[in-house]
Write an enzyme that holds these catalytic residues in place. Structure first.
Site, PDB file in Angstrom:
ATOM      1  CG  ASP A 195     -35.461 -74.755-106.482  1.00 20.34           C
ATOM      2  OD1 ASP A 195     -35.538 -75.951-106.657  1.00 20.34           O
ATOM      3  OD2 ASP A 195     -35.690 -74.435-105.487  1.00 20.34           O
ATOM      4  CD  GLU A 426     -29.661 -75.559 -99.732  1.00 22.14           C
ATOM      5  OE1 GLU A 426     -29.202 -74.381 -99.293  1.00 22.14           O
ATOM      6  OE2 GLU A 426     -30.608 -75.775-100.322  1.00 22.14           O
TER       7      GLU A 426
HETATM    8  C1  GLC Z   1     -34.360 -76.391-102.747  1.00 24.51           C
HETATM    9  C2  GLC Z   1     -33.788 -77.430-103.527  1.00 24.51           C
HETATM   10  C3  GLC Z   1     -34.945 -78.530-103.618  1.00 24.51           C
HETATM   11  C4  GLC Z   1     -34.977 -78.884-102.109  1.00 24.51           C
HETATM   12  C5  GLC Z   1     -35.327 -77.737-101.303  1.00 24.51           C
HETATM   13  C6  GLC Z   1     -35.261 -78.283 -99.702  1.00 24.51           C
HETATM   14  O1  GLC Z   1     -35.493 -75.567-103.143  1.00 24.51           O
HETATM   15  O2  GLC Z   1     -33.485 -76.748-105.117  1.00 24.51           O
HETATM   16  O3  GLC Z   1     -34.263 -79.490-104.346  1.00 24.51           O
HETATM   17  O4  GLC Z   1     -35.827 -79.936-102.018  1.00 24.51           O
HETATM   18  O5  GLC Z   1     -34.472 -76.764-101.381  1.00 24.51           O
HETATM   19  O6  GLC Z   1     -34.137 -78.752 -99.462  1.00 24.51           O
END
Ligand code: GLC
Length: 461
Positions: A195, A426
């Site tokens: 992102d 994460e």
């Molecule tokens: C964030 C990450 C993306 C992922 C999402 C859910 O947006 O950047 O890659 O899929 O979280 O985990």
């Protein structure tokens, strides 16, 4: 290595009893924690990435989770994938979020803000976002196929899914590649899965926001996670701007390519497409599908890949900003993924392996998501420096493809060490010496793809 790191919620979780695999036994607690996390994140047929922060089904998360889960519960893995494809659009697009439960209103941007009904081919149920994510399901399917080549249930499942996957790839070639070079574009950073990577800074900064024209909204992410680990407000306004631009053109109109100020050919996503094409061609041939179309897409994508994405001065694969008509000159984690897709030459792979070895020698966990020597590197902030579990899995496989087995082992061991020390977060701190001052990872906790990456690493043959 014996790790005992059991949280309370482990009670009642089934143990693995295969005493013939000593390494597995030693790491059993970690595997069981991972399974427990996925179980806790399971919602009637699919997994969410983590409660609160991401309460729905995410596209590429779902791919990695089903791959991990397939090691111990193939029915669950197939269910997860079926749920994902229940949200496929008529044009073939596989959305980046599926909102299976519409009463969960605490997320932004929610299904009502995406308003996928602007596209007549978007299913009414489940509601979804209007953009996609890295096309991982082709290679996920191959992993599953290789594990269960003789299971009739699995073969039926693959046969049903195969044409849906071809339709998804068709969407990328038809709606996202007007220039016809076989390398599809994205018009929103969220599509890349990375992102707020510094990769997108210049392209995003081109967007001038007129606050009066932007729909008012309230962010939710900073209410459930530390704001210093999340994208800034300026970045968020631009995310919303691009979302609204997509919506204006039904999320698949040709006007998007003409008008979007953010128009990128992402090296990582195109590598993943090539890897998934390759998997589908292999599976298709074995199961009697016509693979001619896939093969001609694949030949086209591969023939233009290096020319578009390799930068000889940097000695690295980079992304391409189509709007500006130039490469984006940064060494970033997505530039390593061509190794996973087997689309790098031996010389190119060697340069990338040397880069990773150097980072390791300098006291970093592999693999930081951004160049540690760049002033834009930030070891804590999301895609601007930290280590991401599912990336390590792809990079591990990529290094093995080119014979860098020892380096691959470091990539694997680093993730296992980070998770053992800091928990199933994460993403993670990449500077080793900073671990003296922190006791947990970053972003959401009890994260599904962290759990599934650990499972994939520890339960592989
Ligand atoms: C964030 C990450 C993306 C992922 C999402 C859910 O947006 O950047 O890659 O899929 O979280 O985990």
């Amino acid at each position: 290595m014996t790790i005992d790191y059991r949280p309370n919620f482990l009670l009642g979780i089934e143990e693995i009893t295969n005493s013939s695999i000593p390494f597995l036994i030693n790491t059993m607690p970690l595997i069981n924690q991972a399974k427990a996390i996925i179980q806790n994140n399971w919602r009637d047929g699919f997994s969410i990435p983590t409660a609160k922060l991401y309460p729905f089904q995410w596209n590429w998360d779902s791919g990695f989770v089903s791959m991990g889960v397939s090691h111990y519960d193939i029915s669950k893995a197939m269910e997860e994938i079926n749920f994902m494809f229940s949200g496929q659009w008529e044009n073939g697009m596989l959305p980046h979020i599926l909102f299976h439960s519409e009463d969960e209103t605490s997320y932004f941007p929610n299904f009502d803000f995406w308003e996928s009904s602007v596209n007549a081919g978007a299913p009414d149920k489940p509601k979804s976002s209007g953009i996609t994510q890295p096309p991982v399901f082709g290679f996920v399917l191959e992993e599953i196929f290789n594990k269960y080549p003789d299971d009739p249930k699995v073969i039926d499942f693959i046969k049903t899914l195969f044409p849906k996957l071809v339709r998804y790839h068709n969407f990328l070639y038809q709606h996202r590649n007007p220039q016809g070079d076989g390398l599809f574009f994205i018009f929103h950073p969220w599509e890349s899965g990375r992102d707020n990577s510094p990769l997108w800074d210049d392209s995003m900064n081109r967007i001038q926001i007129d606050k009066d024209k932007l729909t008012q909204y309230t962010r939710r992410d900073t209410q459930v996670a530390d704001a210093s680990e999340r994208p800034t407000q300026e970045q968020y306004d631009r995310y919303v701007y691009l979302l609204e631009l997509g919506k204006k053109f039904q999320y698949d109109g040709p006007e998007i390519a003409e008008q979007s100020p953010f128009l990128i050919q992402d090296c990582m996503m195109n590598s993943i497409l090539i890897k998934s094409n390759d998997s589908l061609i292999k599976i298709g041939k074995q199961l009697g599908f016509d693979t001619t179309q896939l093969e001609s897409w694949q030949a086209l994508s591969k023939s233009n890949f290096s020319e578009k994405f390799w930068n000889e001065d940097l000695g690295f694969f980079v992304c391409y900003d189509q709007r500006a008509g130039r490469q984006i000159l940064h060494k970033e984690i997505g530039g390593i993924i061509p190794l996973f897709a087997n689309v790098a030459s031996k010389e190119q792979a060697k340069k990338i392996a040397t880069y990773l070895q150097d980072i390791h020698n300098r006291g970093y966990y592999l693999c930081p998501s951004f160049n540690i020597d760049s002033p834009l590197f930030d070891s804590k902030r999301y895609w601007r420096g930290p280590v991401w579990p599912q990336m390590n899995w792809m990079i591990y496989r990529g290094l093995l493809n080119y014979g860098y087995d020892e380096l691959a082992e470091i990539v694997r061991a680093d993730l296992i060490e980070l998770v053992s020390k800091l928990g199933f977060y994460e993403y993670f701190e990449s500077e080793k010496n900073k671990l003296n001052f922190i006791s947990k990872g970053y972003g959401g906790n009890n994260f599904s793809w962290t759990a599934s990456s650990i499972i994939s690493f520890l339960m592989q043959e």
